[in-house]
Design an enzyme around this catalytic site. Structure first.
Site, PDB file in Angstrom:
ATOM      1  CE  LYS A  30       2.983 -36.577 -10.760  1.00 50.14           C
ATOM      2  NZ  LYS A  30       3.578 -35.692  -9.768  1.00 50.14           N
ATOM      3  CE1 TYR A 248      30.045 -42.207 -33.332  1.00 48.62           C
ATOM      4  CE2 TYR A 248      28.343 -42.806 -31.749  1.00 48.62           C
ATOM      5  CZ  TYR A 248      28.738 -42.524 -33.045  1.00 48.62           C
ATOM      6  OH  TYR A 248      27.805 -42.582 -34.057  1.00 48.62           O
TER       7      TYR A 248
HETATM    8  C1  LIG Z   1       0.490 -35.115  -5.404  1.00 53.14           C
HETATM    9  C2  LIG Z   1       0.778 -36.514  -5.769  1.00 53.14           C
HETATM   10  N1  LIG Z   1      -0.008 -37.477  -5.281  1.00 53.14           N
HETATM   11  C3  LIG Z   1       0.202 -38.773  -5.551  1.00 53.14           C
HETATM   12  C4  LIG Z   1       1.264 -39.174  -6.349  1.00 53.14           C
HETATM   13  C5  LIG Z   1       1.467 -40.643  -6.625  1.00 53.14           C
HETATM   14  O1  LIG Z   1       2.621 -41.119  -6.044  1.00 53.14           O
HETATM   15  P1  LIG Z   1       3.050 -42.648  -6.225  1.00 53.14           P
HETATM   16  O2  LIG Z   1       3.383 -42.830  -7.666  1.00 53.14           O
HETATM   17  O3  LIG Z   1       4.218 -42.788  -5.331  1.00 53.14           O
HETATM   18  O4  LIG Z   1       1.879 -43.454  -5.814  1.00 53.14           O
HETATM   19  C6  LIG Z   1       2.133 -38.199  -6.865  1.00 53.14           C
HETATM   20  C7  LIG Z   1       3.266 -38.600  -7.679  1.00 53.14           C
HETATM   21  O5  LIG Z   1       4.206 -37.933  -7.912  1.00 53.14           O
HETATM   22  C8  LIG Z   1       1.882 -36.834  -6.559  1.00 53.14           C
HETATM   23  O6  LIG Z   1       2.671 -35.856  -7.008  1.00 53.14           O
END
Ligand SMILES: Cc1ncc(COP(=O)(O)O)c(C=O)c1O
Length: 352
Positions: A30, A248
């Site tokens: 994702k 700044y």
């Molecule tokens: C539903 C789901 N599964 C697996 C993962 C993977 O998690 P990790 O990066 O801790 O392995 C995520 C990450 O956010 C997730 O939302």
């Protein structure tokens, strides 16, 4: 533009392959593959033998399907784009009973994974019995079940034990159906590294560890090798006498005569403000950051630093997972903000 973001595909490959060789992965891709870049990550993961991919985003899911018609593509979030899901053979997460009753007729021909809500309280069925009722109905093509632990990354939090227990109860209630499933998956990187693949499970569902980050600090460094590097260059070195300021609104005030290296990287590149509490490396030496601006970074340096030197914000000595431990932000958070368009992208490709 000399701020440079390097993606080390060779390391990503080694990391992914060493995991996939031990057990099957559903790799979480994702958010543009944790912002590693979907196309680049997919090619590497595929070559490493991974055949199951999960994302929350339908466009990403469709893109994945277009790469290969044999892989499994799982949408982790609910969607009502039933025609798109069916046409592209994207497995859909069924989020709850209400969704089932509302859209039952539309779900024909779509592979379904049931998700158990557990303590994360994001999407999911509230009880194992509700899930079993969907199986008993025998209407859907159910190919998987899953849950996601909210506390697996917190080693001292006992709620992880509770969510494991809850999930184990789901498996007990669904026992008559488990043999019919191709996918039983619950564990993220941390849960897997803590305990190995659980009994009865077919896959881990990994993000961080697949991309080369340890999900928690106590793990040996050898388990993960960082797959990105971020650097920029020193454009100027200015002398700021004691009492004078720089930046700044006098963001930095010199308590003593100070040399500041002005570097061409800033929060506009997606560097988190919390990252500026920690050092950078120039010529193998650590120096503290004085000010993080949109396009510039001011670093307190010594006379060894000159214009043109490289300044490193992330490399093998400056690791995202170490900074996560120091409170800069989760690995995914540090990655997600990196703004590709503002960097010169440098790929260390897989050798053919
Ligand atoms: C539903 C789901 N599964 C697996 C993962 C993977 O998690 P990790 O990066 O801790 O392995 C995520 C990450 O956010 C997730 O939302």
């Amino acid at each position: 533009m000399s701020a440079t973001l390097t993606f080390n595909q060779q390391r990503l490959f080694k990391q992914a392959r060493s995991l996939q060789e031990k057990q099957n992965l559903i790799v979480v891709v994702k958010n543009n593959a944790y912002n590693f870049g979907m196309e680049r990550a997919y090619k590497v993961f595929y070559k490493a033998g991974i055949r199951s991919y999960a994302t929350t985003n339908l466009e990403e899911a469709v893109w994945l399907r277009k790469q290969d018609d044999q892989i499994t593509v799982l949408l982790l979030d609910p969607s009502t784009e039933f025609d798109v899901l069916r046409e592209h053979d994207i497995s859909l997460t069924l989020p709850n009973v209400a969704f089932y009753h509302q859209y039952k007729e539309h779900l024909e021909g779509i592979k379904i994974h049931l998700v158990f809500k557990n303590l994360l309280n994001r999407f999911g069925f509230d009880t194992a019995e509700e899930m079993k009722a969907i199986f008993d109905d025998q209407f859907l093509t159910i190919t998987g079940i899953w849950t996601h632990f909210a506390f697996a990354d917190e080693l001292s939090d006992e709620r992880y034990e509770i969510e494991k227990e809850n999930w184990s109860n789901v498996l007990t209630v669904l026992e008559p159906y488990l043999d019919t499933l191709t996918f039983i998956h619950a564990q993220n990187s941390a849960s897997y590294l803590r305990e190995g693949l659980f009994d009865q499970h077919t896959h881990i569902r990994a993000g961080a560890i697949a991309y080369g980050a340890r999900p928690y600090y106590d793990l040996p460094e050898s388990l993960a090798s960082q797959t990105i590097e971020v650097s920029a260059s020193v454009k100027e070195v200015v002398f700021v006498p004691k009492g004078q300021s720089a930046g700044y609104s006098a963001a930095f005030v010199a308590e003593e005569d100070t040399l500041l290296a002005i570097c061409d990287i800033g929060y506009g590149n997606g560097i988190l403000r919390t990252r500026s509490k920690h050092e950078v490396i120039i010529n193998h030496k650590s120096f503290p950051i004085a000010v993080l601006m949109m396009s510039h970074l001011m670093v307190k340096v010594d006379a060894s630093v000159t214009i043109g030197n490289r300044v490193y914000l992330y490399n093998d000595a400056l690791k995202l997972d170490d900074f996560a431990h120091k409170g800069v932000g989760a690995f995914s958070e540090q990655m997600a903000t990196l703004n590709h368009q503002t960097f010169k992208i440098n790929d260390i490709p897989l050798s053919e």
